[in-house]
Design a protein around this motif. Structure first.
Motif, PDB file in Angstrom:
ATOM      1  N   PRO A 117     -79.509   8.484 100.117  1.00 61.41           N
ATOM      2  CA  PRO A 117     -80.801   9.159 100.138  1.00 61.41           C
ATOM      3  C   PRO A 117     -81.756   8.475 101.120  1.00 61.41           C
ATOM      4  N   ILE A 118     -82.439   9.288 101.920  1.00 58.57           N
ATOM      5  CA  ILE A 118     -83.460   8.801 102.842  1.00 58.57           C
ATOM      6  C   ILE A 118     -84.756   9.521 102.505  1.00 58.57           C
ATOM      7  N   THR A 119     -85.809   8.755 102.254  1.00 61.57           N
ATOM      8  CA  THR A 119     -87.101   9.317 101.900  1.00 61.57           C
ATOM      9  C   THR A 119     -88.117   8.949 102.968  1.00 61.57           C
ATOM     10  N   HIS A 120     -88.808   9.953 103.499  1.00 65.36           N
ATOM     11  CA  HIS A 120     -89.879   9.746 104.470  1.00 65.36           C
ATOM     12  C   HIS A 120     -91.208   9.951 103.757  1.00 65.36           C
ATOM     13  N   ILE A 121     -92.108   8.994 103.908  1.00 59.30           N
ATOM     14  CA  ILE A 121     -93.437   9.113 103.316  1.00 59.30           C
ATOM     15  C   ILE A 121     -94.458   8.946 104.434  1.00 59.30           C
ATOM     16  N   VAL A 174     -80.381   3.340  99.125  1.00 62.61           N
ATOM     17  CA  VAL A 174     -81.650   4.051  99.270  1.00 62.61           C
ATOM     18  C   VAL A 174     -82.405   3.549 100.496  1.00 62.61           C
ATOM     19  N   ARG A 175     -82.898   4.482 101.289  1.00 62.57           N
ATOM     20  CA  ARG A 175     -83.738   4.170 102.439  1.00 62.57           C
ATOM     21  C   ARG A 175     -85.104   4.818 102.225  1.00 62.57           C
ATOM     22  N   VAL A 176     -86.164   4.034 102.416  1.00 67.86           N
ATOM     23  CA  VAL A 176     -87.529   4.542 102.321  1.00 67.86           C
ATOM     24  C   VAL A 176     -88.230   4.218 103.636  1.00 67.86           C
ATOM     25  N   ILE A 229     -85.544   6.919  92.741  1.00 68.47           N
ATOM     26  CA  ILE A 229     -84.360   7.557  93.332  1.00 68.47           C
ATOM     27  C   ILE A 229     -83.085   7.040  92.675  1.00 68.47           C
ATOM     28  N   VAL A 251     -90.527   3.833  94.589  1.00 65.26           N
ATOM     29  CA  VAL A 251     -89.820   5.026  95.047  1.00 65.26           C
ATOM     30  C   VAL A 251     -88.314   4.800  94.990  1.00 65.26           C
ATOM     31  N   SER A 252     -87.879   3.624  95.402  1.00 64.71           N
ATOM     32  CA  SER A 252     -86.449   3.299  95.356  1.00 64.71           C
ATOM     33  C   SER A 252     -85.924   3.345  93.927  1.00 64.71           C
TER      34      SER A 252
END
Length: 63
Positions: free
Chosen positions: A2-6, A39-41, A28, A24-25
């Motif tokens: 999972p990659i999350t962009h904020i 996990v990537r944030v 997820i 956030v991590s």
């Protein structure tokens, strides 16, 4: 993985950003059942003069 962009306005402290990434991590990993290492944030900080709402920048609103 999972990659999350904020996207957020610049100006938060390093500690706040670290806490955000940690929380956030965790959300997820808990929700998707993946390992934290997967996990990537990515935090994308936007300068206030590049953030506009209703035709006015955040920098203008802060004046």
């Amino acid at each position: 993985m999972p990659i999350t962009h904020i996207h957020l306005l610049e100006g938060r402290s390093v500690e706040q950003k670290q806490e955000l990434i940690q929380n956030v991590s965790k959300a997820i990993t808990d929700t998707l059942g993946v390992a934290p290492e997967q996990v990537r944030v990515l935090l994308m900080e936007i300068p206030k003069e590049n953030w506009g709402t209703g035709g006015v920048t955040k920098a203008q609103l802060d004046q």
